[in-house]
Write a protein that holds these residues in place. Structure first.
Motif, mmCIF file in Angstrom:
data_model
loop_
_atom_site.group_PDB
_atom_site.id
_atom_site.type_symbol
_atom_site.label_atom_id
_atom_site.label_comp_id
_atom_site.label_asym_id
_atom_site.label_seq_id
_atom_site.Cartn_x
_atom_site.Cartn_y
_atom_site.Cartn_z
ATOM 1 N N UNK A 50 -33.786 73.654 53.385
ATOM 2 C CA UNK A 50 -32.488 74.324 53.322
ATOM 3 C C UNK A 50 -31.413 73.301 52.986
ATOM 4 N N UNK A 51 -30.467 73.714 52.140
ATOM 5 C CA UNK A 51 -29.485 72.758 51.647
ATOM 6 C C UNK A 51 -28.523 72.277 52.716
ATOM 7 N N UNK A 52 -28.229 73.145 53.663
ATOM 8 C CA UNK A 52 -27.318 72.735 54.730
ATOM 9 C C UNK A 52 -28.052 71.873 55.757
ATOM 10 N N UNK A 75 -31.803 78.964 45.825
ATOM 11 C CA UNK A 75 -31.047 77.723 45.960
ATOM 12 C C UNK A 75 -31.596 76.911 47.129
ATOM 13 N N UNK A 76 -32.533 76.029 46.818
ATOM 14 C CA UNK A 76 -33.170 75.199 47.838
ATOM 15 C C UNK A 76 -33.169 73.758 47.351
ATOM 16 N N UNK A 77 -33.520 72.842 48.230
ATOM 17 C CA UNK A 77 -33.872 71.501 47.786
ATOM 18 C C UNK A 77 -35.392 71.432 47.742
ATOM 19 N N UNK A 78 -35.924 70.964 46.598
ATOM 20 C CA UNK A 78 -37.382 70.889 46.439
ATOM 21 C C UNK A 78 -37.777 69.428 46.472
ATOM 22 N N UNK A 98 -33.986 79.648 52.309
ATOM 23 C CA UNK A 98 -32.649 79.796 51.719
ATOM 24 C C UNK A 98 -31.662 80.320 52.756
ATOM 25 N N UNK A 99 -32.120 81.261 53.582
ATOM 26 C CA UNK A 99 -31.221 81.814 54.592
ATOM 27 C C UNK A 99 -30.982 80.864 55.750
ATOM 28 N N UNK A 100 -31.759 79.788 55.798
ATOM 29 C CA UNK A 100 -31.517 78.787 56.829
ATOM 30 C C UNK A 100 -32.156 79.109 58.166
ATOM 31 N N UNK A 137 -30.541 69.856 55.478
ATOM 32 C CA UNK A 137 -30.816 68.477 55.061
ATOM 33 C C UNK A 137 -29.630 67.568 55.378
ATOM 34 N N UNK A 138 -28.420 68.136 55.339
ATOM 35 C CA UNK A 138 -27.235 67.316 55.556
ATOM 36 C C UNK A 138 -26.819 67.295 57.016
ATOM 37 N N UNK A 139 -26.830 68.497 57.636
ATOM 38 C CA UNK A 139 -26.315 68.553 59.007
ATOM 39 C C UNK A 139 -27.332 68.008 60.001
ATOM 40 N N UNK A 140 -28.619 67.969 59.643
ATOM 41 C CA UNK A 140 -29.639 67.438 60.552
ATOM 42 C C UNK A 140 -30.434 66.375 59.815
ATOM 43 N N UNK A 141 -29.669 65.495 59.164
ATOM 44 C CA UNK A 141 -30.250 64.522 58.244
ATOM 45 C C UNK A 141 -31.350 63.683 58.897
#
Lengths: 212, 402
Positions: free
Chosen positions: A185-187, A80-83, A60-62, A189-193
């Motif tokens: 981590x939610x960020x 708040x994670x992506x599972x 969560x903390x990335x 997944x997007x920033x390092x897709x």
């Protein structure tokens, strides 16, 4: 480089099996010695070995982009994670267990007492049924609760059920099945897709191969 | 009991001089930029009536809102954001101001975090609200202002991610499921939790087509190729319109800021429940949470007596500063000043000297109880840019040794 948080033990070993199937050399993280941070630069992966219940926190903390953790820990932590993947291994059940017949007391134990390592799951499970319970949080040998009269039942993970049987307890209700999950981590997944999807899709492909 | 005299509540933070200086500098850059776009600053009270927050509707769960009471026993809430108070103002004190209403703010908001040991409950936000226009150009203005805010902050390697609340809602509603089921599905879609969705949908009586459509939602993120996949998933006009609108915004952003890293997620989720159209957030690999988030909330202002389409965003200054620090761009150097030591007879002259220096724009500090030798020593350690010693005979420049 992506960072993956793993709990030492069987979940980590099974995860290394999957990653090795993808051609990632896991010799170093399999034999960590006292090291807690293990880099496999040729595969662009860094492993950190942590306590199972801490995996969601790191992700969560990335500070970790990915993590492998049991669904029970995720449900309890509520972070708040992506599972993203059900890895299938580490299968067990979250159950309510106790004595089939228990002594009825009215005053000394007016509330229903649940001993558990999972206070949030217990609160939600009984809350949905409108039951009032008293939660006794324990960190190990939860089975002792009903045996020694500390609680009416326990809420815990059950694999074979042999510990329960050895203590004269049995499964009364099943809360939910549990398996290991790949979380991210939610960020990240997007920033390092690209990097993330390579790992996720790779693990998914390994799982499909296994099940065929 | 251990004394709490030296402690502060979990989730709270003191801002020490170096951070405070960087924070104020960031605030003033952002304030200047918001103002140059015609946004006028407001402040709203830290406390609002709890029932005015309408938490059941707007997605802030009661346990996430800090509460207290007034003298009449009414429940008060510490504002969880400034969007809701801005909507209240639009419906009351700013009722007669001509539209569109452009408001900005730099103030804190409090949310009760479940993990107050590691997550901050009070955060200063810099935000803007554009109320009174439902146009696509209003969305573009806000997106452009978001990009400019990140640039003004000096954050690098930023990704802007856009999504649409209408798309997800249209598809989930189309599936013809009960309200309870819908909200559970939305929660899992937000978590990209395909395993749980699969398990749940198997146990429910849902047609295979609806199943595969719902299960495809979590993976609907990436670059512009997502728009075609999103269109193929649903034929509802609401969903199609949402994709069209989002694609137009994407194309405009790409044209206006060609170097910007853009991402699309049709299943993007925001904590606040009031978003109705465009939603977006900005993030960087250096921080694990989005730095800025916002979107269109056309149905919020009408709850406060004035139906106004509206769009806005807020940036977390704390997360922005963390990003700057991680990217090596955090300027924490305190400006050094002139040190003035004095003896008892020299104080009046030292005081006047300090005033004169300040008038020329320098920082000057009176060094109480500091001897000439101690000042020379401090200068040697580079604590002041210059030093003076003042006594009854006059003002003496002091040099540090080597």
């Amino acid at each position: 480089m992506l960072t993956m948080a793993l709990a030492k033990g069987r979940l980590a070993e099974k995860t290394f099996d999957l990653l090795e199937g993808m051609g990632i050399d896991c010799t170093l993280p399999r034999n960590p010695g006292r090291q807690l941070v293990l880099d496999v630069p040729e595969s662009g992966l860094r492993f950190i070995l942590v306590k199972p219940s801490d995996v969601p926190t790191y992700v969560e903390h990335g500070v970790a982009d990915l993590g492998v953790v049991g669904a029970d820990t995720l449900l309890e932590a509520g972070r708040a994670l992506y599972e993203v993947l059900d890895l299938g291994f580490g299968a067990c059940r979250l159950c309510i267990a106790g004595f089939a017949e228990k002594k009825k007391t009215t005053v000394s134990h007016a509330t229903f007492r649940v001993a558990t390592k999972y206070p949030n799951i217990a609160r939600n499970y009984y809350g949905r049924q409108g039951k009032t319970i008293e939660i006794i949080e324990l960190h190990g040998s939860v089975e002792l609760g009903p045996v020694i009269g500390l609680s009416d039942v326990i809420l815990d993970i059950v694999e074979s059920g042999s510990t329960l049987r050895a203590n004269g307890l049995e499964v009364l209700e099943e809360v939910c099945p549990v398996t290991a999950r790949l979380v991210c981590n939610r960020v990240s997944l997007k920033t390092r897709r690209g990097e993330m999807l390579k790992i996720i899709e790779g693990m998914k492909a390994q799982l499909t191969e296994e099940s065929v | 009991m251990v004394s709490r005299r030296l402690q502060i509540p979990g989730g709270m933070q003191d801002t020490l001089p170096e951070e405070c200086r960087a924070k104020r500098a960031l605030e003033s850059r952002l304030r200047g930029m918001f103002t140059s776009w015609g946004y006028r600053e407001i402040e709203t009270p830290i406390l609002e009536y709890y029932d005015a927050l309408d938490d059941a509707v707007w997605g802030y769960r009661p346990e996430h809102v800090w509460k207290t009471f007034d003298t009449e026993g009414r429940i008060l809430a510490i504002r969880p954001d400034t969007t809701i108070p801005a909507a209240r103002l639009a419906g009351s004190k700013l009722r007669n101001v001509s539209l569109p209403l452009r408001l900005c703010y730099l103030q804190s908001a409090c949310k009760m975090e479940r993990d107050t040991q590691s997550l901050l409950s009070e955060q200063t936000q810099a935000g803007v609200e554009l109320m009174g226009s439902a146009s696509r150009e209003a969305d573009m203005e806000i997106l452009g202002l978001a990009v400019k805010s990140l640039q003004t902050a000096g954050i690098e390697r930023v990704q802007l991610e856009i999504g649409h609340a209408g798309y997800l809602n249209a598809i989930v509603r189309e599936a013809g499921l009960s309200r309870d089921t819908q909200s559970r599905l939305l929660e899992w879609i937000g978590q990209k939790n395909v395993p749980e969705m699969e398990r749940f949908l198997q146990s429910e009586n849902v047609s295979p087509e609806v199943c595969s459509c719902l299960l495809a939602l979590p993976a609907l993120f990436g670059g512009e190729e997502v728009f075609e996949r999103a269109r193929a998933l649903s034929h509802s006009s609401e969903a199609q319109e949402a994709v069209d609108a989002l694609e137009a915004l994407y194309r405009w952003l790409h044209a206006a800021y060609p170097d910007l890293d853009l991402s699309v997620d049709m299943a993007l989720e925001q904590e606040a429940g009031y978003y109705s159209g465009l939603i977006f957030q900005a993030q960087t690999t250096d921080v694990g949470q989005p730095i800025l988030s916002g979107g269109r909330y056309d149905h919020l202002p009408e709850r406060y007596g004035r139906p106004l389409p509206a769009v806005g965003f807020a940036m977390s200054l704390k997360l922005a500063l963390i990003a700057l620090e991680k990217q090596g761009r955090f300027q924490d150097r305190m400006q050094k000043g002139v040190g003035i030591a004095f003896d008892e007879a020299g104080f009046a002259a030292a005081y006047r000297l300090a005033e004169q220096l300040r008038q020329t724009g320098e920082t000057a500090m009176l060094l109480h109880g500091c001897t000439r030798e101690a000042l020379a020593d401090a200068l040697t350690h580079g604590r002041y840019v210059r030093g003076y010693y003042v006594d009854s005979r006059g003002i003496w420049p002091v040099e540090g040794g080597d």
